[in-house]
Design an enzyme around this catalytic site. Structure first.
Site, short mmCIF file in Angstrom:
data_model
loop_
_atom_site.label_atom_id
_atom_site.label_comp_id
_atom_site.label_asym_id
_atom_site.label_seq_id
_atom_site.Cartn_x
_atom_site.Cartn_y
_atom_site.Cartn_z
N HIS A 55 -5.06 -64.09 11.55
CA HIS A 55 -4.33 -63.51 10.14
C HIS A 55 -3.08 -62.80 9.56
O HIS A 55 -2.61 -63.00 9.41
CB HIS A 55 -5.98 -62.82 9.96
CG HIS A 55 -6.94 -63.77 9.52
ND1 HIS A 55 -6.92 -64.87 8.75
CD2 HIS A 55 -8.76 -63.81 10.40
CE1 HIS A 55 -8.09 -65.52 8.74
NE2 HIS A 55 -8.89 -64.62 9.27
N HIS A 100 -8.97 -63.88 16.80
CA HIS A 100 -9.02 -64.12 15.71
C HIS A 100 -7.99 -63.38 14.16
O HIS A 100 -7.68 -64.20 13.82
CB HIS A 100 -10.58 -64.32 15.25
CG HIS A 100 -10.72 -64.87 13.78
ND1 HIS A 100 -11.11 -66.27 13.80
CD2 HIS A 100 -10.83 -64.32 13.25
CE1 HIS A 100 -11.29 -66.75 12.88
NE2 HIS A 100 -11.17 -65.64 11.89
N GLU A 101 -8.06 -61.97 14.53
CA GLU A 101 -7.31 -61.50 13.56
C GLU A 101 -6.24 -61.10 13.31
O GLU A 101 -5.36 -60.69 13.20
CB GLU A 101 -8.64 -59.94 13.14
CG GLU A 101 -9.68 -59.56 13.65
CD GLU A 101 -10.55 -60.71 12.29
OE1 GLU A 101 -9.52 -60.55 11.38
OE2 GLU A 101 -11.02 -60.95 12.29
N GLU A 137 -7.53 -69.04 7.82
CA GLU A 137 -8.45 -68.89 8.52
C GLU A 137 -8.04 -70.58 10.11
O GLU A 137 -8.43 -70.31 10.64
CB GLU A 137 -9.97 -69.64 8.65
CG GLU A 137 -10.68 -68.96 7.87
CD GLU A 137 -11.43 -67.77 8.36
OE1 GLU A 137 -12.07 -67.57 9.68
OE2 GLU A 137 -11.11 -66.35 8.13
#
Lengths: 371, 371
Positions: free
Chosen positions: A266, A262-263, A292
């Site tokens: 980003h 997830h990170e 997101e």
């Protein structure tokens, strides 16, 4: 025009530098700081935030933006976009006193310290008075702006420029009953087996696997690094220094795996920003929702897909052979997609995650309304 | 008076905050930064240093210092001492343009990056042009001040307030021949055996041992931390966040051990600063020589002493039994005190270290003189 543009870029560049410096201090506070270092750090962040605000809302910056706005009127290029975003940010920032920004930095820093303690002791009462103060300041922040359709609009606009609370509700309201229905249908069906995901996995091997995955995603380690922190996050110090954190939980390997993916999502967005935008208000994502969309794409559309695990599962299973004894790739794939209501958003599955977001919106609105 | 004093403390507190923030950025640059992050970091440090300088040399700060100086004239208390140091620093800073400070930050940052590369490739030519630029700026810095007896006086005064180059020479000149004679006498005598110090020692165990030692020295881990960096150093973000670094070298365990003890000595000094001095110009050591007196006391007077190793050697030997097979505490004690000319100051023994310092002074003077 070029001279005014250069002068504005110089001034905004300094504001950006101070903001990035504050990000380094914030990252360090979440990743490295010794227990007693928080108070001074809060003060340092307060001073930096205050100075950044003071340097941004000067008449000189305002005048340059106005002049350049009329000169670039209607132009469709990066400079015009930069002026548009700078102007928007300026008009908002101008309403907020630098002393308020400083106070907010101190309060947030103390709240973060209390949150960490509350979290480790599972005792909300440690955090509660700090949260109340945070909410009080948020409501004070709203009061600096002209009344909107809804007080939450003012806050939302900082993350989703132009979006109204009513817009979000119009999306969430029809989705919510269907999402609830869907989750009920899934959870009342025969449950998939996932006990092998609630075992102890070796921390280093798990993190190394995540590193391997996001390297293949394209995360550029010469322009970033990953550390451990209580809460996973991505932070940008420059287009050439985009860092992420992950976390490790006993008996919960997916917390580490999907946080990392997830990170990294980003981070891929931030590492892909045009270097020409560096030190300007364009040097970051367009909005939090777009951000997101990237993180969740890499976490869910890619990281929870069958083709992904058909590629990665053989090496993963080899690394964790005792935990995954007798578990095939399809069973693993189903387990990591198991839908089950849980308390922690960042660990939630793809279906209940949406309810976390909807619930969080309701909670935030209620806190802003004081209802 | 109290109102003026409070106002001055408020202004100097902000200057201190910016300086401490710059220290965090500098620490991160030496400890964590990804390879491509240096350029933006240099720019951020330049902006912070420039702003700190601008905020320090305002007429308001100058006026407050002058007023308080006459009001506190002759007083013997902390406030008077703070004004004395602030006044001294102000008069010096006032001569240096903020743009110069910014340029110096960028140049230093690039030089540091080049030094790291040169060091890892053992290729001085990578660092040389940067060093030349650094020296050029140092000479420019000197030019902002009225001519002193010697141009090096201006630089020395930043670290040893009031000390002249001639004073240092008066100390070093008679010491040097005696020191050389002493070292010759030692190195021409029968050599002590030290081959067991040039073996591979496990990095983690070595660092853990150092941690144990400095914990017993009194280093407070709730107010600090230790990381690895190419060059060992101590840095202070507040009296409650005093960090050190150490390094690991293959086949050289003492590099890690004595670096840790040395930097812990600096840190003990900084952790012992009166918390009431926080965010004032008094919140640091009195001078670099006093600082070194602390670091070298813990490294040498304590850490290379026989009583120290009579206490620590049994556990050290147990941890590194294969490397130290057959080596008793006295033999070990002699080996860690072996005198032998070497190229790296921070790894030097107690006797040749002094020559490193003397040589360094000569080199620095020659560079400033351009001779």
């Amino acid at each position: 025009m070029s001279e005014k543009l250069n002068q504005l870029k110089k001034l905004l560049g300094e504001v950006s530098d101070i903001g990035r410096a504050a990000s380094v201090l914030g990252w360090d506070q979440q990743v490295n700081i010794p227990p007693k270092g928080h108070e001074a750090r809060g003060q340092q962040l307060a001073t930096l935030s205050k100075i950044a605000q003071e340097k941004f809302i000067t008449d000189e910056v305002g005048g340059l933006i106005e002049d350049l706005k009329s000169e670039l009127n209607g132009a469709d290029n990066d400079d015009a976009a930069m002026i548009r975003v700078a102007s928007r940010n300026y008009d908002k920032a101008k309403r907020v006193p630098p002393s308020f920004i400083a106070e907010q930095a101190v309060v947030s820093s103390k709240a973060f310290e209390a949150w960490m303690e509350a979290r480790s002791k599972s005792d909300f009462s440690i955090f509660q008075p700090h949260l109340e103060k945070v909410v009080e300041l948020v409501r004070k922040y709203v009061s600096f702006f002209p009344p909107a359709d809804h007080p939450y609009d003012t806050l939302l606009d900082d993350y989703e420029p132009g979006m109204k609370t009513a817009d979000v509700k119009a999306i969430f309201d029809p989705l919510r009953p269907k999402q609830v229905e869907l989750i009920k249908a899934i959870t009342s069906a025969k449950q998939v087996k996932a006990d092998f995901l609630f075992k102890k996995y070796n921390e280093k091997k798990l993190i190394d696997f995540g590193v391997d995955v996001i390297t293949k995603y394209g995360y550029d380690w010469s322009r970033g690094r990953q550390d451990k922190a209580p809460h996973p996050f991505e932070t940008t110090f420059s287009v050439d220094d985009v860092r992420i954190t992950t976390r490790f939980e006993d008996d919960n390997p997916t917390a580490t795996l999907f946080s990392t993916m997830h990170e990294a999502g980003h981070a891929l967005y931030e590492q892909g920003v045009n270097p020409a935008y560096e030190r300007t208000p364009l040097a970051s994502g367009t909005s939090l929702a777009v951000h997101e969309s990237q993180s969740r794409m890499w976490e869910n559309l890619v990281g929870r897909s069958l083709p992904f695990w058909e590629h990665f599962y053989p090496s993963f299973k080899k690394t964790f052979s005792s935990q995954l004894d007798g578990v095939g790739v399809k069973a693993f794939y189903k387990a990591i997609n198991k839908v089950e209501p849980s308390l922690i958003r960042v660990n939630a599955d793809e279906a209940t995650y949406n309810l976390h977001i909807m619930l969080r919106l309701e909670l935030e609105i209620a806190m802003v309304e004081g209802s």
